[in-house]
Design a protein around this motif. Structure first.
Motif, short mmCIF file in Angstrom:
data_model
loop_
_atom_site.label_atom_id
_atom_site.label_comp_id
_atom_site.label_asym_id
_atom_site.label_seq_id
_atom_site.Cartn_x
_atom_site.Cartn_y
_atom_site.Cartn_z
N ALA A 81 37.39 51.49 -16.47
CA ALA A 81 37.93 50.15 -16.21
C ALA A 81 37.31 49.56 -14.95
CB ALA A 81 39.44 50.22 -16.06
N HIS A 82 37.26 48.27 -14.92
CA HIS A 82 36.82 47.50 -13.76
C HIS A 82 37.89 46.43 -13.60
CE1 HIS A 82 33.96 45.95 -10.88
NE2 HIS A 82 33.90 44.79 -11.51
N ALA A 83 38.87 46.71 -12.76
CA ALA A 83 40.03 45.82 -12.63
C ALA A 83 40.28 45.49 -11.18
CB ALA A 83 41.27 46.48 -13.24
N GLY A 84 41.04 44.44 -10.95
CA GLY A 84 41.42 44.04 -9.61
C GLY A 84 42.93 44.06 -9.45
N VAL A 85 43.35 44.21 -8.21
CA VAL A 85 44.76 44.17 -7.87
C VAL A 85 44.98 43.11 -6.81
CG1 VAL A 85 46.65 45.44 -6.80
CG2 VAL A 85 45.20 46.58 -8.48
N LEU A 86 45.91 42.23 -7.07
CA LEU A 86 46.31 41.23 -6.08
C LEU A 86 47.44 41.83 -5.26
CD1 LEU A 86 46.39 38.03 -8.33
CD2 LEU A 86 44.53 38.84 -6.85
N TYR A 87 47.34 41.73 -3.95
CA TYR A 87 48.37 42.30 -3.08
C TYR A 87 48.58 41.40 -1.87
CZ TYR A 87 44.69 44.07 0.06
OH TYR A 87 43.63 44.17 0.93
N ASN A 88 49.68 41.60 -1.21
CA ASN A 88 50.03 40.89 0.02
C ASN A 88 49.96 39.36 -0.18
OD1 ASN A 88 50.35 42.06 3.02
ND2 ASN A 88 49.64 39.95 3.10
N PHE A 89 50.49 38.89 -1.29
CA PHE A 89 50.48 37.47 -1.63
C PHE A 89 51.64 36.81 -0.89
CE2 PHE A 89 49.60 34.61 -5.56
CZ PHE A 89 49.73 33.47 -4.79
N CYS A 90 51.33 35.89 0.02
CA CYS A 90 52.40 35.19 0.72
C CYS A 90 51.96 33.79 1.14
CB CYS A 90 52.92 35.98 1.91
SG CYS A 90 51.72 36.39 3.17
N VAL A 91 52.93 32.90 1.21
CA VAL A 91 52.71 31.51 1.61
C VAL A 91 53.74 31.17 2.68
CG1 VAL A 91 52.78 29.09 0.83
CG2 VAL A 91 51.81 30.86 -0.67
N ALA A 92 53.28 30.56 3.75
CA ALA A 92 54.17 30.16 4.85
C ALA A 92 55.35 29.37 4.29
CB ALA A 92 53.41 29.34 5.88
N GLY A 93 56.52 29.62 4.83
CA GLY A 93 57.75 28.99 4.34
C GLY A 93 57.67 27.48 4.21
N HIS A 94 57.08 26.81 5.20
CA HIS A 94 57.02 25.34 5.17
C HIS A 94 56.05 24.80 4.13
CE1 HIS A 94 53.50 26.13 7.69
NE2 HIS A 94 53.11 24.89 7.44
N ARG A 95 55.25 25.68 3.51
CA ARG A 95 54.29 25.23 2.49
C ARG A 95 54.63 25.75 1.09
NH1 ARG A 95 51.37 21.43 2.11
NH2 ARG A 95 49.36 22.36 1.76
N GLN A 96 55.72 26.49 0.96
CA GLN A 96 56.10 26.99 -0.36
C GLN A 96 56.53 25.83 -1.26
OE1 GLN A 96 58.86 30.25 0.03
NE2 GLN A 96 57.39 31.43 1.26
N GLY A 97 56.18 25.92 -2.53
CA GLY A 97 56.53 24.88 -3.48
C GLY A 97 55.62 23.66 -3.40
N ARG A 98 54.52 23.77 -2.69
CA ARG A 98 53.61 22.63 -2.51
C ARG A 98 52.21 22.89 -3.05
NH1 ARG A 98 56.14 18.95 0.84
NH2 ARG A 98 57.84 19.80 2.06
N GLY A 99 52.08 23.91 -3.91
CA GLY A 99 50.80 24.16 -4.56
C GLY A 99 49.88 25.15 -3.86
N VAL A 100 50.30 25.67 -2.70
CA VAL A 100 49.44 26.61 -1.97
C VAL A 100 49.28 27.91 -2.76
CG1 VAL A 100 49.19 27.93 0.16
CG2 VAL A 100 50.07 25.59 0.25
N GLY A 101 50.37 28.46 -3.27
CA GLY A 101 50.29 29.69 -4.05
C GLY A 101 49.44 29.51 -5.29
N GLY A 102 49.60 28.37 -5.96
CA GLY A 102 48.79 28.09 -7.15
C GLY A 102 47.31 28.00 -6.82
#
Length: 165
Positions: A81-102
């Protein structure tokens, strides 16, 4: 006939620029991640990890130059397999829900495709709603790269998700 003027809505802040982190970003990565680790949303990681693995991180940078979000993308090879793992995904509180994570997730998916990864995996203690919106589905840890799956803490009861690329 009376017509009402259109209602004005405040403009949303522009989406951040997403780039690969550099060694100079390690302190900001650790600082951004710290409150999430304290809350239990992220695993505690030493500051030295952010310095050693800065090049694995994508960062979302706001118009003021500050890092508003991050996600690590670690590549695992082996076992056919050749796979990736996403880890430590976080968005500053004041920017959550504003498209940063997307924006981070879209960039991670594009980077995974560019690296010809077969799939991306992640684990979350949340509901995984953002990941589901981008085509991730629940899987068992046995389907993930073994080294990463064995590193998962069963006490966290994390939801393991994957997306085929």
């Amino acid at each position: 006939m009376t017509t009402a003027a259109p209602r004005r809505t405040p403009l949303s802040p522009p989406l951040p620029r997403v780039r690969i982190a550099g060694p100079g970003d390690s302190a900001a990565l650790a600082e951004l991640s710290r409150p999430f680790a304290r809350s239990g949303a992220l695993r505690e990681r030493p500051d030295s990890l952010y310095a050693a693995r800065a090049a694995e991180f994508l960062v979302a940078v706001g118009s003021d130059g500050r890092i508003e979000g991050c996600v690590g993308l670690r590549v695992y090879e082996g076992e056919g397999a050749h796979a990736g793992v996403l880890y430590n995904f976080c968005v500053a509180g004041h920017r959550q829900g504003r498209g940063v994570g997307g924006a981070l997730l879209r960039t991670a998916l594009a980077l995974g495709r560019a690296q010809a990864l077969g799939a991306l995996f992640t684990a979350t203690t949340g509901d995984g709603r953002l990941f589901h919106r981008y085509g991730f589905a629940s899987v068992t840890a046995r389907q993930a790269p073994r080294a990463w799956a064995e590193s998962l803490d069963p006490r966290r009861n994390a939801l393991v998700l994957a997306r085929t690329l």
